[in-house]
Design an enzyme around this catalytic site. Structure first.
Site, PDB file in Angstrom:
ATOM      1  N   GLU A 183       1.081  -1.142   0.087  1.00  0.00           N
ATOM      2  CA  GLU A 183      -0.020  -0.044  -0.158  1.00  0.00           C
ATOM      3  C   GLU A 183       0.663   1.194  -0.032  1.00  0.00           C
ATOM      4  OE1 GLU A 183      -4.401  -0.652   2.522  1.00  0.00           O
ATOM      5  OE2 GLU A 183      -2.567  -1.772   3.283  1.00  0.00           O
ATOM      6  N   LYS A 217     -11.237   5.656   2.130  1.00  0.00           N
ATOM      7  CA  LYS A 217     -10.077   3.823   0.917  1.00  0.00           C
ATOM      8  C   LYS A 217     -10.967   3.160   0.829  1.00  0.00           C
ATOM      9  CE  LYS A 217      -6.054   1.450   2.953  1.00  0.00           C
ATOM     10  NZ  LYS A 217      -5.340   1.125   3.739  1.00  0.00           N
ATOM     11  N   TYR A 229     -12.022  28.038   1.163  1.00  0.00           N
ATOM     12  CA  TYR A 229     -12.090  25.845   0.933  1.00  0.00           C
ATOM     13  C   TYR A 229     -11.284  25.862  -0.061  1.00  0.00           C
ATOM     14  CZ  TYR A 229     -15.244  28.424  -2.978  1.00  0.00           C
ATOM     15  OH  TYR A 229     -16.638  28.836  -3.794  1.00  0.00           O
ATOM     16  N   ILE A 279      -5.305   5.061   8.837  1.00  0.00           N
ATOM     17  CA  ILE A 279      -6.599   6.459   7.770  1.00  0.00           C
ATOM     18  C   ILE A 279      -6.597   7.018   8.951  1.00  0.00           C
ATOM     19  CG2 ILE A 279      -6.918   5.134   5.498  1.00  0.00           C
ATOM     20  CD1 ILE A 279      -9.545   4.748   6.070  1.00  0.00           C
ATOM     21  N   GLU A 280      -7.343   6.229  10.002  1.00  0.00           N
ATOM     22  CA  GLU A 280      -7.729   7.028  11.213  1.00  0.00           C
ATOM     23  C   GLU A 280      -6.973   8.054  11.849  1.00  0.00           C
ATOM     24  OE1 GLU A 280      -8.067   4.201  10.787  1.00  0.00           O
ATOM     25  OE2 GLU A 280      -9.076   3.118  12.363  1.00  0.00           O
TER      26      GLU A 280
END
Length: 120
Positions: free
Chosen positions: A22, A100, A54, A73-74
């Site tokens: 990954e 993900k 933004y 991903i946390e």
């Protein structure tokens, strides 16, 4: 607070994951951000400096996703939330979701996502 700015579907290539492949091969991540702040000053003045830009929000999030690899991903979602909070003291809350969709799960699924929510 009911006022918010929402950015959804920001697609960024990153190298996050527990597995070596990954980090080596990378994959696309999708980020959604909802920032809560009082938009009255911007609405009444029509002044960009009175709101959260933004475009800059998207650039900040993209830089984190495309940057340093994390196992979880946390961690990516938390880093985005913490950085946005640190850059703009007007925010009262922020919610960041990192999707993900190509997670290495040997089953059919549509998405895997983690959402963090921070309140000042």
């Amino acid at each position: 607070m009911a006022d918010r700015i929402t950015l959804t579907g920001l697609r960024v290539f990153g190298r996050h994951g527990v597995f070596e492949h990954e980090k080596r091969d990378g994959q696309e991540f999708i980020v959604d951000i909802t920032a809560f702040l009082d938009l009255t000053p911007a609405a009444t003045s029509d002044d960009l400096t009175k709101t959260l830009h933004y475009g800059e929000l998207a650039e900040l999030a993209a830089g984190i996703v495309a940057g340093e690899p994390y196992d979880l991903i946390e961690s990516v979602a938390g880093k985005i939330a913490d950085e946005v909070f640190a850059k703009d003291a007007r925010l009262t809350e922020i919610e960041v979701t990192v999707h993900k969709p190509s997670a290495p799960i040997p089953l059919t699924f549509d998405d895997v996502a983690v959402t963090v929510h921070r309140v000042r």
